[in-house]
Motif scaffolding. Structure first.
Motif, PDB file in Angstrom:
ATOM      1  N   VAL A   1       0.814  -1.221   0.000  1.00 62.72           N
ATOM      2  CA  VAL A   1       0.000   0.000   0.000  1.00 62.72           C
ATOM      3  C   VAL A   1       0.841   1.261   0.000  1.00 62.72           C
ATOM      4  N   LYS A   2       2.142   1.117   0.066  1.00 61.56           N
ATOM      5  CA  LYS A   2       3.015   2.304   0.065  1.00 61.56           C
ATOM      6  C   LYS A   2       2.793   3.129  -1.179  1.00 61.56           C
ATOM      7  N   GLY A   3       2.683   4.435  -0.991  1.00 57.07           N
ATOM      8  CA  GLY A   3       2.459   5.336  -2.110  1.00 57.07           C
ATOM      9  C   GLY A   3       1.007   5.466  -2.510  1.00 57.07           C
ATOM     10  N   ARG A   4       0.139   4.612  -1.946  1.00 58.19           N
ATOM     11  CA  ARG A   4      -1.285   4.673  -2.280  1.00 58.19           C
ATOM     12  C   ARG A   4      -2.146   5.052  -1.069  1.00 58.19           C
ATOM     13  N   PHE A   5      -1.755   4.598   0.103  1.00 57.95           N
ATOM     14  CA  PHE A   5      -2.518   4.854   1.325  1.00 57.95           C
ATOM     15  C   PHE A   5      -1.780   5.868   2.184  1.00 57.95           C
ATOM     16  N   THR A   6      -2.548   6.686   2.911  1.00 58.16           N
ATOM     17  CA  THR A   6      -1.980   7.638   3.856  1.00 58.16           C
ATOM     18  C   THR A   6      -2.768   7.588   5.153  1.00 58.16           C
ATOM     19  N   ILE A   7      -2.065   7.315   6.241  1.00 59.14           N
ATOM     20  CA  ILE A   7      -2.688   7.291   7.559  1.00 59.14           C
ATOM     21  C   ILE A   7      -2.470   8.632   8.241  1.00 59.14           C
ATOM     22  N   SER A   8      -3.463   9.067   8.998  1.00 56.78           N
ATOM     23  CA  SER A   8      -3.334  10.328   9.740  1.00 56.78           C
ATOM     24  C   SER A   8      -4.184  10.242  11.009  1.00 56.78           C
ATOM     25  N   ARG A   9      -3.954  11.183  11.909  1.00 59.59           N
ATOM     26  CA  ARG A   9      -4.697  11.169  13.162  1.00 59.59           C
ATOM     27  C   ARG A   9      -4.976  12.578  13.635  1.00 59.59           C
ATOM     28  N   ASP A  10      -6.054  12.723  14.374  1.00 63.46           N
ATOM     29  CA  ASP A  10      -6.418  13.981  15.028  1.00 63.46           C
ATOM     30  C   ASP A  10      -6.572  13.662  16.500  1.00 63.46           C
ATOM     31  N   ASN A  11      -5.531  13.912  17.255  1.00 63.77           N
ATOM     32  CA  ASN A  11      -5.540  13.531  18.665  1.00 63.77           C
ATOM     33  C   ASN A  11      -6.593  14.305  19.472  1.00 63.77           C
ATOM     34  N   ALA A  12      -6.826  15.541  19.106  1.00 64.00           N
ATOM     35  CA  ALA A  12      -7.800  16.345  19.852  1.00 64.00           C
ATOM     36  C   ALA A  12      -9.208  15.786  19.695  1.00 64.00           C
ATOM     37  N   ALA A  13      -9.462  15.213  18.527  1.00 63.51           N
ATOM     38  CA  ALA A  13     -10.799  14.683  18.249  1.00 63.51           C
ATOM     39  C   ALA A  13     -10.884  13.178  18.424  1.00 63.51           C
ATOM     40  N   ASN A  14      -9.782  12.551  18.811  1.00 59.96           N
ATOM     41  CA  ASN A  14      -9.735  11.079  18.950  1.00 59.96           C
ATOM     42  C   ASN A  14     -10.159  10.387  17.664  1.00 59.96           C
ATOM     43  N   MET A  15      -9.599  10.850  16.543  1.00 58.45           N
ATOM     44  CA  MET A  15      -9.957  10.297  15.244  1.00 58.45           C
ATOM     45  C   MET A  15      -8.720   9.780  14.511  1.00 58.45           C
ATOM     46  N   LEU A  16      -8.897   8.691  13.809  1.00 58.21           N
ATOM     47  CA  LEU A  16      -7.867   8.097  12.978  1.00 58.21           C
ATOM     48  C   LEU A  16      -8.430   8.002  11.564  1.00 58.21           C
ATOM     49  N   TYR A  17      -7.574   8.249  10.569  1.00 58.34           N
ATOM     50  CA  TYR A  17      -8.023   8.246   9.184  1.00 58.34           C
ATOM     51  C   TYR A  17      -7.106   7.390   8.318  1.00 58.34           C
TER      52      TYR A  17
END
Length: 116
Positions: free
Chosen positions: A63-79
């Motif tokens: 999945v390298k180059g196609r998927f991107t993981i991110s997070r919003d710690n203030a909102a307790n969200m993972l994307y």
């Protein structure tokens, strides 16, 4: 009670994109590395992407180059932003802590189906 709720899956054609979201209750996010996992029918659950509390990202080769993981710690969200999707990405996707020794109860997951 810690709860994980995944959303954003769907049916897309090969080459399409989806953005998955994971909402976590409780203090699961605070200071912890998180991961996106997937499980295809008849296969074991596998780690797809991870992100440390500081934002360091990791991906499996497929999945390298196609998927991107991110997070919003203030909102307790993972994307998980998924681009250039392939039929082999078809699976149920889940989020959880990165450390298997500390996994919390799995959510219901979100189904991603990629048609060729």
């Amino acid at each position: 009670q810690v709860q994980l709720v995944e959303s954003g899956g769907g049916l897309v054609q090969a080459g399409g994109s989806l953005r998955l979201s994971c909402a976590a209750s409780g203090s699961i996010f605070s200071g912890n590395a998180m991961g996106w996992y997937r499980q295809a029918p008849g296969k074991q659950r596998e780690l797809v992407a991870s992100i440390s509390s500081g934002g360091r990202e990791g991906y499996i080769d497929s999945v390298k180059g196609r998927f991107t993981i991110s997070r919003d710690n203030a909102a307790n969200m993972l994307y998980l932003q998924m681009n250039s999707l392939k039929p082999e990405d078809t699976a149920a996707y889940y989020c959880n802590l990165l450390s298997s020794a500390r996994w919390v109860r799995w959510g219901q997951g979100t189904q991603v189906t990629v048609s060729s």
